[in-house]
Design an enzyme around this catalytic site. Structure first.
Site, PDB file in Angstrom:
ATOM      1  N   TYR A  95      15.369  29.853   8.421  1.00 52.45           N
ATOM      2  CA  TYR A  95      14.237  30.642   8.938  1.00 52.45           C
ATOM      3  C   TYR A  95      14.194  30.654  10.463  1.00 52.45           C
ATOM      4  O   TYR A  95      14.313  29.611  11.098  1.00 52.45           O
ATOM      5  CB  TYR A  95      12.919  30.061   8.430  1.00 52.45           C
ATOM      6  CG  TYR A  95      12.721  30.167   6.936  1.00 52.45           C
ATOM      7  CD1 TYR A  95      12.841  31.392   6.273  1.00 52.45           C
ATOM      8  CD2 TYR A  95      12.385  29.037   6.194  1.00 52.45           C
ATOM      9  CE1 TYR A  95      12.637  31.470   4.906  1.00 52.45           C
ATOM     10  CE2 TYR A  95      12.180  29.112   4.831  1.00 52.45           C
ATOM     11  CZ  TYR A  95      12.310  30.332   4.193  1.00 52.45           C
ATOM     12  OH  TYR A  95      12.110  30.409   2.842  1.00 52.45           O
TER      13      TYR A  95
ATOM     14  N   LYS B 283       0.842  -1.203   0.000  1.00 51.69           N
ATOM     15  CA  LYS B 283       0.000   0.000   0.000  1.00 51.69           C
ATOM     16  C   LYS B 283       0.876   1.252   0.000  1.00 51.69           C
ATOM     17  O   LYS B 283       2.072   1.188   0.335  1.00 51.69           O
ATOM     18  CB  LYS B 283      -0.908  -0.010   1.231  1.00 51.69           C
ATOM     19  CG  LYS B 283      -0.159   0.054   2.555  1.00 51.69           C
ATOM     20  CD  LYS B 283      -1.082  -0.219   3.743  1.00 51.69           C
ATOM     21  CE  LYS B 283      -0.311  -0.207   5.056  1.00 51.69           C
ATOM     22  NZ  LYS B 283      -1.152  -0.619   6.194  1.00 51.69           N
TER      23      LYS B 283
ATOM     24  N   ARG C 295     -10.675  -0.022  15.008  1.00 51.43           N
ATOM     25  CA  ARG C 295     -10.561   0.779  13.782  1.00 51.43           C
ATOM     26  C   ARG C 295     -11.503   0.125  12.777  1.00 51.43           C
ATOM     27  O   ARG C 295     -12.699   0.115  13.000  1.00 51.43           O
ATOM     28  CB  ARG C 295      -9.085   0.800  13.341  1.00 51.43           C
ATOM     29  CG  ARG C 295      -8.741   1.935  12.420  1.00 51.43           C
ATOM     30  CD  ARG C 295      -7.256   1.968  12.073  1.00 51.43           C
ATOM     31  NE  ARG C 295      -6.823   0.816  11.290  1.00 51.43           N
ATOM     32  CZ  ARG C 295      -5.571   0.605  10.874  1.00 51.43           C
ATOM     33  NH1 ARG C 295      -4.624   1.464  11.183  1.00 51.43           N
ATOM     34  NH2 ARG C 295      -5.266  -0.447  10.156  1.00 51.43           N
TER      35      ARG C 295
ATOM     36  N   MET D  48      11.213  24.230   2.909  1.00 50.55           N
ATOM     37  CA  MET D  48      10.441  23.428   1.962  1.00 50.55           C
ATOM     38  C   MET D  48      11.342  22.599   1.052  1.00 50.55           C
ATOM     39  O   MET D  48      11.057  21.435   0.769  1.00 50.55           O
ATOM     40  CB  MET D  48       9.525  24.316   1.115  1.00 50.55           C
ATOM     41  CG  MET D  48       8.602  23.515   0.197  1.00 50.55           C
ATOM     42  SD  MET D  48       7.583  24.534  -0.872  1.00 50.55           S
ATOM     43  CE  MET D  48       6.486  25.309   0.300  1.00 50.55           C
TER      44      MET D  48
END
Ligand SMILES: *Cc1c(COP(=O)(O)O)cnc(C)c1O
Length: 392
Positions: free
Chosen positions: A281, A49, A147, A329
């Site tokens: 940053y 998956k 679940r 990023m």
């Protein structure tokens, strides 16, 4: 990139790559064989998956089949149908369904489907009737995960309805299955409790007249540590990729497993800066003295966790460095201290550890997460380079 993993020929394309995730299919095949040896009386399902946990579904599925995975498993029907479109013809189970399916496409593609409730059984039987085929269904019991899966109170109704659908010829119940909550915490009391509920659910299915071909419950940690959970089939995901399910289970090497993915990037800039220079940053890192900084051109868009700001380990020039300041990023910075580096040098974020590089487990610890999330979130912008596709 100049030095492929292990220094072996890798068939890498000649185009320069900012970064790459090298996926070692020989390691994947060896992991599948090790897991089969770990559960010798059961068949193995390789769970592919989410693009094979970020490793590339189609090449990984092929390699797993070659190493003897009798089954493949996916979450979504789209994932299962993509494997069929790529030519896979073996047993394949898909378990995460929402109303509308597409059930019929799955049945026609010979995909085994999971059913956790009456709504799904109704949709499967309708689709099977519409296409004149028999659907292979795995009934899922919630033994305590809380679940997906049918609650035990509704199990008699679901098994009886499935038996009626068998009599009508629309479905055959090929499997009864469940999933653990805490298999990665050996000795957790929920493990024995879930196994008890599973045995009761199997007995109830038998009383309803069902004779499933496969009973299955084990994920990777249960495959590695809990033989009484193996039944007829084990469903291994993370261990196929050579990553440990949790620190409590141990290291991949404890089980003869080898990490499949190596993530690296080429250093994009090297520069001298004075003491007291803020980095990235927010200036959360300030150089403690005159030093050399190296720019590593991957960031959170590539799946490098921003939570690893100030903690993520990277091998540059043969030594571990730490992400200096924030992961941005597209890039982050490491402080080389008194060392130097060249633009184009390889920065290895993680790999199997042969060259002293950090592993996926090291990144999971640095980012406060699990290895599953580290590999699965590597972004689409990072090319996957599959190596050792052939057995020799
Ligand atoms: C993802 C998944 C697995 C595989 O789990 P691992 O811990 O990666 O081995 C098995 N079964 C189900 C239902 C899953 O969703």
């Amino acid at each position: 990139m100049t030095a492929p993993a292990g220094g072996e020929p890798t068939g890498l394309p000649p185009t320069p790559m900012r970064a790459r995730a090298v996926v070692d299919l020989a390691a994947l095949r060896a992991n599948v064989r090790a897991l089969r040896a770990c559960a010798p009386r059961a068949d193995l399902m390789a769970v592919v998956k989410s693009d094979a946990y970020g490793h590339g579904a189609v090449p990984c599925a092929r390699a797993a089949r070659r190493a003897g995975a009798a089954w493949l498993g996916t979450a979504t029907p789209e994932e299962a149908l993509a494997l069929r479109a790529a030519g896979d013809t073996g047993r394949l189970l898909c378990w995460l369904w929402t109303p509308g399916g597409p059930w019929r496409a799955a049945i026609e593609a010979d995909v085994d489907v999971s059913v956790s409730g009456m709504w799904a059984l109704r949709e499967v039987t309708d689709a099977a009737r519409a296409c004149g085929r028999t659907a292979r269904v795995h009934l899922k019991i919630d033994t305590g995960l809380g679940r997906n899966g049918c609650p035990p109170a509704a199990w008699p109704e679901l098994t009886a309805a499935a038996r009626a659908a068998e009599a009508e010829g629309t479905v055959v119940v090929a499997g009864v299955w469940s999933h653990f909550a805490c298999a990665d915490e050996p000795g957790h009391p929920s493990i024995a409790a879930q196994l008890n509920v599973f045995h009761e659910a199997l007995a109830e299915a038998g009383r309803a007249g069902l004779r499933p071909e496969v009973r299955h419950m084990a994920n990777s940690p249960a495959t590695l540590t809990l033989p009484e959970s193996h039944f007829d089939l084990v469903r291994a995901g993370i261990a196929v990729y050579g990553v440990s399910p949790s620190p409590e289970i141990g290291l991949p090497s404890d089980f003869g497993l080898r990490q499949v993915m190596t993530l690296s990037a080429d250093v994009a800039l090297v520069k001298q800066v004075p003491s007291g220079h803020g980095v990235s940053y927010g200036h959360h890192y300030v150089t403690p003295g005159e030093t050399t900084l190296a720019l590593v051109p991957v960031g959170y868009a590539d799946g490098i966790p921003r939570h690893a700001s100030g903690t993520g380990p990277v091998l540059v020039g043969g030594k571990w460095r730490t992400v200096a300041g924030r992961v941005a990023m597209d890039q982050f910075v490491v402080d080389l201290g008194g060392d130097s580096a060249q633009v184009g040098d390889e920065a290895v974020l993680f790999g199997p550890g042969d060259r002293g590089e950090p592993t996926v487990e090291d990144w999971a610890r640095a980012a406060g997460t699990i290895g599953y999330e580290i590999v699965t979130r590597i972004g689409a912008r990072v090319p996957r380079v599959h190596v050792h596709e052939d057995e020799h």
